[in-house]
Design a protein around this motif. Sequence first.
Motif, PDB file in Angstrom:
ATOM      1  N   VAL A   8       0.847  -1.186   0.000  1.00  0.00           N
ATOM      2  CA  VAL A   8       0.000   0.000   0.000  1.00  0.00           C
ATOM      3  C   VAL A   8       0.886   1.242   0.000  1.00  0.00           C
ATOM      4  O   VAL A   8       1.815   1.355   0.812  1.00  0.00           O
ATOM      5  CB  VAL A   8      -0.938   0.021   1.227  1.00  0.00           C
ATOM      6  N   PHE A   9       0.601   2.165  -0.915  1.00  0.00           N
ATOM      7  CA  PHE A   9       1.331   3.430  -0.999  1.00  0.00           C
ATOM      8  C   PHE A   9       0.410   4.534  -0.486  1.00  0.00           C
ATOM      9  O   PHE A   9      -0.604   4.847  -1.116  1.00  0.00           O
ATOM     10  CB  PHE A   9       1.745   3.724  -2.439  1.00  0.00           C
ATOM     11  N   ASP A  10       0.763   5.132   0.656  1.00  0.00           N
ATOM     12  CA  ASP A  10      -0.016   6.241   1.213  1.00  0.00           C
ATOM     13  C   ASP A  10       0.596   7.551   0.742  1.00  0.00           C
ATOM     14  O   ASP A  10       1.778   7.818   0.966  1.00  0.00           O
ATOM     15  CB  ASP A  10      -0.022   6.180   2.742  1.00  0.00           C
ATOM     16  N   LEU A  11      -0.227   8.376   0.083  1.00  0.00           N
ATOM     17  CA  LEU A  11       0.239   9.654  -0.442  1.00  0.00           C
ATOM     18  C   LEU A  11      -0.348  10.789   0.389  1.00  0.00           C
ATOM     19  O   LEU A  11      -1.490  10.705   0.864  1.00  0.00           O
ATOM     20  CB  LEU A  11      -0.192   9.812  -1.899  1.00  0.00           C
ATOM     21  N   ARG A  44      -3.400   5.250  -1.940  1.00  0.00           N
ATOM     22  CA  ARG A  44      -4.537   5.915  -1.285  1.00  0.00           C
ATOM     23  C   ARG A  44      -4.144   7.272  -0.725  1.00  0.00           C
ATOM     24  O   ARG A  44      -2.982   7.552  -0.448  1.00  0.00           O
ATOM     25  CB  ARG A  44      -5.107   5.031  -0.177  1.00  0.00           C
ATOM     26  N   VAL A  45      -5.177   8.101  -0.571  1.00  0.00           N
ATOM     27  CA  VAL A  45      -5.036   9.442   0.000  1.00  0.00           C
ATOM     28  C   VAL A  45      -6.167   9.622   1.011  1.00  0.00           C
ATOM     29  O   VAL A  45      -7.323   9.279   0.736  1.00  0.00           O
ATOM     30  CB  VAL A  45      -5.111  10.541  -1.080  1.00  0.00           C
ATOM     31  N   ALA A  46      -5.852  10.155   2.174  1.00  0.00           N
ATOM     32  CA  ALA A  46      -6.837  10.334   3.244  1.00  0.00           C
ATOM     33  C   ALA A  46      -7.258  11.791   3.371  1.00  0.00           C
ATOM     34  O   ALA A  46      -6.501  12.712   3.047  1.00  0.00           O
ATOM     35  CB  ALA A  46      -6.260   9.841   4.577  1.00  0.00           C
ATOM     36  N   GLY A  47      -8.487  11.978   3.842  1.00  0.00           N
ATOM     37  CA  GLY A  47      -8.958  13.300   4.234  1.00  0.00           C
ATOM     38  C   GLY A  47      -9.246  14.263   3.110  1.00  0.00           C
ATOM     39  O   GLY A  47      -9.047  15.476   3.260  1.00  0.00           O
ATOM     40  N   LEU A  48      -9.767  13.765   1.979  1.00  0.00           N
ATOM     41  CA  LEU A  48     -10.145  14.644   0.878  1.00  0.00           C
ATOM     42  C   LEU A  48     -11.583  15.116   1.030  1.00  0.00           C
ATOM     43  O   LEU A  48     -12.349  14.589   1.842  1.00  0.00           O
ATOM     44  CB  LEU A  48      -9.989  13.912  -0.457  1.00  0.00           C
TER      45      LEU A  48
END
Length: 299
Positions: A8-11, A44-48
């Motif tokens: 998993v790649f967290d951006l 994935r990207v969080a908090g959009l």
Amino acid sequence: MSTTSARVFDLPALPPVLPAFARAAWSATRSVRTPVTMPDWTVRVAGLSFDRSQVAAYNALCGFANAEQVAMTYPQVLATPLYLNLMTRPGFPLPLMGLVHVRNSIECRRELAIGEHFDISVGLGATREVRAGLELDLGIALSEVGGDVLWQATMTVLKRGVRSDDSTLALSGPKPTQLDGAMAEATVAQYLRIQAPEDTGRRYARISQDYNPIHLHAATAKLFGFKRAIAHGLWSKARVLAELQPKLACAPRRFDVSFRQPLLLPGRATLRYVQERNGIEFALLEAAGAKVHLSGTLR
């Protein structure tokens, strides 16, 4: 086809698309080794959150009457930088140039709203051999921050001519110009006209950040074998949704489409639909002919 261990790649934010398009063009030199080993990757990207002005611009382009409605097709616009980022990473085994979007399915658990925050992810999914080559599913998910999935989609792309064992080919499936099921047999159907102006691809690119040259200008599309620029499949899908959604008694929860033949720009098409008890079956047809641009169901 085998897979590698999950990663998993967290951006920290949605990545820029121009470097990804440069890497996509360079990937055309990549040779495909068979059997294909597809990595088990997710980005994935969080908090959009949804941008009000972008939603309004998308709705105006696709024909939605309510400028602040978050259409069930809109989250895929946000996913564009993520799936480009995923498929242009070193180790992805297929060149991006020449991948064809063949199917798209969306499931929405509830209506989405401007102002709410969410996490978004895109993952590489199943691969399968079919008559024309190798299909790959990309799974896209929108979730409450750290919580349950609100919306998900499967985007199926095809790489023509890639096979590892002809004995395992899936030979089923409709021919590109055939109508299926109730649409083929219906004696009573309704028709709507769809217009696709010449600048549709450029306007959609400014919103979606998908600057694939086949959608932008006739000159750039001709480099890839098209007579003129072609409408983006996800614009066509959203345009169909804008016409059919008001005909349902409640907001739709599932939207399935198979892409058949490209819609050249500028162009006209006819939306043929049959309303059933549990939804609508439809096909977007060539305005003056029997070709099918796309077909599917809305429920």
